[in-house]
Design an enzyme around this catalytic site. Structure first.
Site, PDB file in Angstrom:
ATOM      1  CG  PHE A 132      -5.423  16.274   3.015  1.00  0.00           C
ATOM      2  CD1 PHE A 132      -6.065  15.157   2.502  1.00  0.00           C
ATOM      3  CD2 PHE A 132      -6.176  17.229   3.677  1.00  0.00           C
ATOM      4  CE1 PHE A 132      -7.427  14.993   2.656  1.00  0.00           C
ATOM      5  CE2 PHE A 132      -7.535  17.077   3.829  1.00  0.00           C
ATOM      6  CZ  PHE A 132      -8.168  15.956   3.321  1.00  0.00           C
TER       7      PHE A 132
ATOM      8  CD  GLU B  38      -3.179   0.230   0.368  1.00  0.00           C
ATOM      9  OE1 GLU B  38      -2.770   1.030  -0.500  1.00  0.00           O
ATOM     10  OE2 GLU B  38      -4.371   0.074   0.603  1.00  0.00           O
ATOM     11  CG  ASP B  39      -0.875   4.730  -1.684  1.00  0.00           C
ATOM     12  OD1 ASP B  39      -1.654   4.201  -0.866  1.00  0.00           O
ATOM     13  OD2 ASP B  39      -1.291   5.395  -2.648  1.00  0.00           O
TER      14      ASP B  39
ATOM     15  NE  ARG C 266      -2.000  10.574  -9.462  1.00  0.00           N
ATOM     16  CZ  ARG C 266      -2.640   9.649  -8.734  1.00  0.00           C
ATOM     17  NH1 ARG C 266      -2.002   8.561  -8.386  1.00  0.00           N
ATOM     18  NH2 ARG C 266      -3.882   9.820  -8.363  1.00  0.00           N
TER      19      ARG C 266
ATOM     20  CG  ASP D 150      -6.965   7.987   6.040  1.00  0.00           C
ATOM     21  OD1 ASP D 150      -7.680   8.104   7.058  1.00  0.00           O
ATOM     22  OD2 ASP D 150      -6.600   8.954   5.360  1.00  0.00           O
TER      23      ASP D 150
END
Length: 111
Positions: A80, A28-29, A93, A32
């Protein structure tokens, strides 16, 4: 797999029976809340995976997080972040580094 708010959608895996007896690593990046990832791990275990482990570049320190990765690069505050493939409403990105989006940036790129 993809999901938001705990809703799970699995695509591109037609023969999940092939996982029976195998050790599975999910990469996963960012983690959360972990709600969707929790569901996905249970989903894979139902197909008889010998083990399911998770690797993530980032994991948010977030109240209510229900999942912790097995191998995590960096623990970050609940903010964020963009860069290295992560984006906020298609912004950031392409950055070659991870950075925090300021409150002004969140407002400017809010959809």
């Amino acid at each position: 797999f993809c999901g938001a708010g705990g809703d799970l959608t699995v695509t591109g895996m037609s023969e999940l029976e092939e996982l029976r007896g195998k050790h599975v690593v999910i990469v996963e990046d960012i983690i959360d809340t972990g709600k969707t990832l929790t569901q996905f791990c249970v989903y894979l275990e139902q197909y008889g995976a010998a083990s399911v482990r998770t690797v993530s570049l980032l994991e948010k320190r977030k109240p209510g997080r229900v999942f912790s990765g097995d191998f995590v690069g960096f623990s970050i505050p609940d903010v964020f972040v963009v860069g290295c493939g992560l984006d906020y409403n298609d912004f950031g990105r392409q950055y070659g580094h991870v950075c925090v989006v300021s409150d002004a940036g969140v407002g400017a790129y809010k959809k």
